[in-house]
Design an enzyme around this catalytic site. Structure first.
Site, PDB file in Angstrom:
ATOM      1  N   ASP A  74       0.822  -1.208   0.000  1.00 48.37           N
ATOM      2  CA  ASP A  74       0.000   0.000   0.000  1.00 48.37           C
ATOM      3  C   ASP A  74       0.862   1.267   0.000  1.00 48.37           C
ATOM      4  OD1 ASP A  74      -1.910  -1.896   0.393  1.00 48.37           O
ATOM      5  OD2 ASP A  74      -2.821  -0.943   2.149  1.00 48.37           O
ATOM      6  N   ASP A  75       0.210   2.358  -0.354  1.00 54.74           N
ATOM      7  CA  ASP A  75       0.710   3.730  -0.167  1.00 54.74           C
ATOM      8  C   ASP A  75       1.782   4.160  -1.171  1.00 54.74           C
ATOM      9  OD1 ASP A  75      -0.930   3.485   1.975  1.00 54.74           O
ATOM     10  OD2 ASP A  75       0.576   3.910   3.519  1.00 54.74           O
ATOM     11  N   HIS A 125      -5.871   2.878  -3.720  1.00 60.48           N
ATOM     12  CA  HIS A 125      -5.946   3.170  -2.292  1.00 60.48           C
ATOM     13  C   HIS A 125      -6.429   4.613  -2.103  1.00 60.48           C
ATOM     14  CE1 HIS A 125      -4.827   1.990   1.720  1.00 60.48           C
ATOM     15  NE2 HIS A 125      -3.755   2.754   1.829  1.00 60.48           N
ATOM     16  N   HIS A 133      -4.900   9.262   0.436  1.00 58.65           N
ATOM     17  CA  HIS A 133      -5.008   8.551   1.704  1.00 58.65           C
ATOM     18  C   HIS A 133      -6.010   9.172   2.667  1.00 58.65           C
ATOM     19  CE1 HIS A 133      -3.590   5.715   4.800  1.00 58.65           C
ATOM     20  NE2 HIS A 133      -3.047   5.063   3.783  1.00 58.65           N
ATOM     21  N   HIS A 154       3.747  -2.194   3.151  1.00 57.56           N
ATOM     22  CA  HIS A 154       3.860  -0.846   2.588  1.00 57.56           C
ATOM     23  C   HIS A 154       5.217  -0.740   1.907  1.00 57.56           C
ATOM     24  CE1 HIS A 154       0.879  -0.648   5.821  1.00 57.56           C
ATOM     25  NE2 HIS A 154       0.307   0.324   5.107  1.00 57.56           N
TER      26      HIS A 154
HETATM   27 ZN    ZN Z   1      -2.464   3.111   3.443  1.00 53.64          ZN
END
Ligand code: ZN
Length: 551
Positions: free
Chosen positions: A18-19, A68, A72, A160
């Protein structure tokens, strides 16, 4: 060995990041490529804009791109309009970068979600089941240990790729878990391989074994056919998979044309092709082939227990191996028919300016040939024996489709054949049967025989539903009634399956009897999986057991 492994089913696991993308993502991609592992990337729209080349690389290398949100946000505190913007704007950015028109699986930031948000996503919401808390504890060994110790078959792991320590920890965890027999797949593949289709607006956090499992996507095979005097390229892939190809050397996942029928080709063209159930995360490796060396595929068949090749290529011979290696001009060259054996046969035509794609076929000493029944599979001997006895047929030339679900029509047909093979009376009175079984279908006689003898009861509305897949508990009920008809005594024993509570009331006694006499066994983890679909390979195994039981 776990029961899943005993069934020939691999343990599957999905790593997700993620991210990102971020400054460490390329290093992660190098590591994944070295290990031939695919993962899923839940990208932020704002990072994708900044790291557009990395995003293209993620997709090009066969990983799944997912999203995502743009920056955020906590989605539950946003208005409907803002939630839609986060999702739609990120989707548009990703499509712009990849030159595609995909929708993307969504992971809500922080896992913050409610039914209103779910209804706005227009995509499946993918959560996780293993969380190494890598954002808090920036230590590669800790990340590895937490992934490894919490991993299980079907888990989705949250990582991540914006932390250098996570990149190292995840790569170390891959090495350990691969040694334990895990296969790393994208989230898309995890669900596809287990026959689950994620629905828009539903949430998913893992996909444990379901009782059915298909293979990874195979690369397409290339062959040539003379059609109206012209050589045309023919591409073949697994059933249900689309094929994308280019002739200018470009990457088919980005620029491919969808293959529909054999095509003629310009001189000196180079073909690149991949097969895909979904280009984003569920596709094969890309194959490359110079088309001017394309010959016509040789064929093989069995005559009087011997393997016979047919070769239409001038100035080329058929070369073959029986040890699984790729045939070359140093391999054996076919001259005369030779005896069948249990094992693998790989062959191609090679000669001046001719090299056909290597074909892999499984040969059996009983004289069967299969494209799709590997001699290493748990069901190889069962399928071979059932086909040789004539109680189970293939689905096409050398195809058996072992992982395909069994329909009710197929199942009663195999029972009918088996009873007939045993020399029992299968005459049909011809009284009115099911309302949806017309005369003259391949399964008509079998369905009528089964109905007249009480082997199949059908549904309350008088239908048989021939195309419906058969569940394991339905199979038990039908077999139980067949054995009663054949006056074979079976005794039930108390069941200890962990999921005994999910067996339908009408099937409980049958499942108890059929499992006690060993006809249908549990699926591992001490589960019976009553609602799971039976595959053709499982059915062949069960039929052989009955064949022996009724003597
Ligand atoms: Zn995230």
């Amino acid at each position: 060995m776990t029961a899943a492994a005993a069934n020939g089913q691999k343990k599957l696991i999905a790593l997700t990041f993620d991210d990102g993308p971020g400054p460490y993502t390329n290093r992660l991609l190098d590591g994944l490529a070295e290990r031939n592992v695919h993962a899923t990337f839940f990208e932020l729209g704002m990072r994708a804009e900044e790291y557009d080349q990395t995003t293209r690389r993620i997709y090009a290398e066969g990983h799944q791109v997912a999203q995502h949100g743009y920056d955020h946000p906590t989605l539950t505190t946003q208005s409907d309009e803002k939630v839609r913007w986060q999702i739609d704007h990120t989707r548009d950015i990703l499509n712009e970068i990849l030159g595609q028109d995909f929708t993307y699986y969504v992971r809500p930031p922080y896992g913050d979600c409610n039914s209103r948000v779910l209804s706005l996503l227009n995509a499946p919401a993918i959560f996780w089941s293993v969380d190494p808390v890598d954002w808090r504890d920036r230590n590669a060994d800790t990340v590895r240990d937490r992934i490894v110790s919490n991993a299980y078959d079907g888990a989705i792991i949250l990582c991540h790729d914006i932390y250098s320590t996570t990149v190292d920890g995840a790569l170390m965890a891959i090495d350990t878990l691969k040694a334990e027999g895990y296969e790393f797949v994208t989230v898309n593949e995890l669900f596809r391989r287990r026959g689950v289709t994620p629905q828009d607006g539903d949430r998913y956090s893992s996909c444990k074994p379901t009782g059915t499992q298909t293979e990874a996507v195979s690369a397409p095979t290339v062959s040539a056919e003379l059609i109206d005097g012209r050589m045309k390229v023919k591409l073949t892939a697994d059933p249900g998979a689309a094929i994308y190809y280019t002739l200018d050397g470009s990457e088919p996942a980005f620029y491919g044309t969808r293959y529909t029928e054999p095509f003629s080709y310009p001189a000196e063209a180079t073909l690149k092709a991949c097969a895909a159930y979904d280009l984003n995360g569920s596709r094969s490796e890309t194959i490359t082939k110079k088309l001017d060396t394309l010959g016509i595929d040789p064929t093989v068949c069995v005559q009087d227990g011997k393997l016979v090749f047919t070769n239409q290529n001038e100035n080329a011979g058929v070369y073959y191996t029986t040890d699984g290696t790729e045939p070359t001009t140093n391999s054996r060259c076919y001259t005369v028919p030779f005896a069948c054996y249990d094992g693998v046969l790989r062959f191609c035509a090679l000669g001046e300016n001719v090299s056909t794609a290597t074909q892999t076929i499984y040969v059996t000493a009983k004289g069967n040939l299969f494209w799709d029944v590997p001699n290493t599979s748990w069901y190889f001997h069962n399928v071979d024996t059932a086909v040789a006895l004539g109680i189970f047929n293939g689905t096409g030339t050398y195809r058996f489709e072992p992982d395909t679900g069994l329909t009710r029509a197929m199942f009663v047909t195999t029972l009918y054949r088996l009873v007939k093979e045993k020399g029992m009376d299968v005459s049909i009175k011809g009284a009115a049967s099911f309302s949806d079984v017309p005369a003259g279908q391949w399964y008509t006689d079998a369905a009528m025989w089964a109905s007249e003898n009480g082997v199949v009861l059908g549904y309350e509305d008088g239908t048989f539903r021939p195309e419906r897949s058969i569940s394991r508990e339905e199979m038990c009920a039908i077999l139980d009634r067949l054995l009663m008809l054949l006056e074979v005594k079976t005794e039930g024993a108390p069941m200890s399956f962990a999921d005994a509570g999910s067996i339908s009331d009408w099937a409980k006694d049958s499942v108890a009897r059929m499992s006690a006499c060993g006809l249908i066994k549990g699926q591992g983890n001490n589960c019976f999986a009553p609602k799971a679909t039976s595959t053709r390979a499982e059915a062949a195994t069960v039929l052989l057991r009955i064949y022996d039981l009724i003597g």
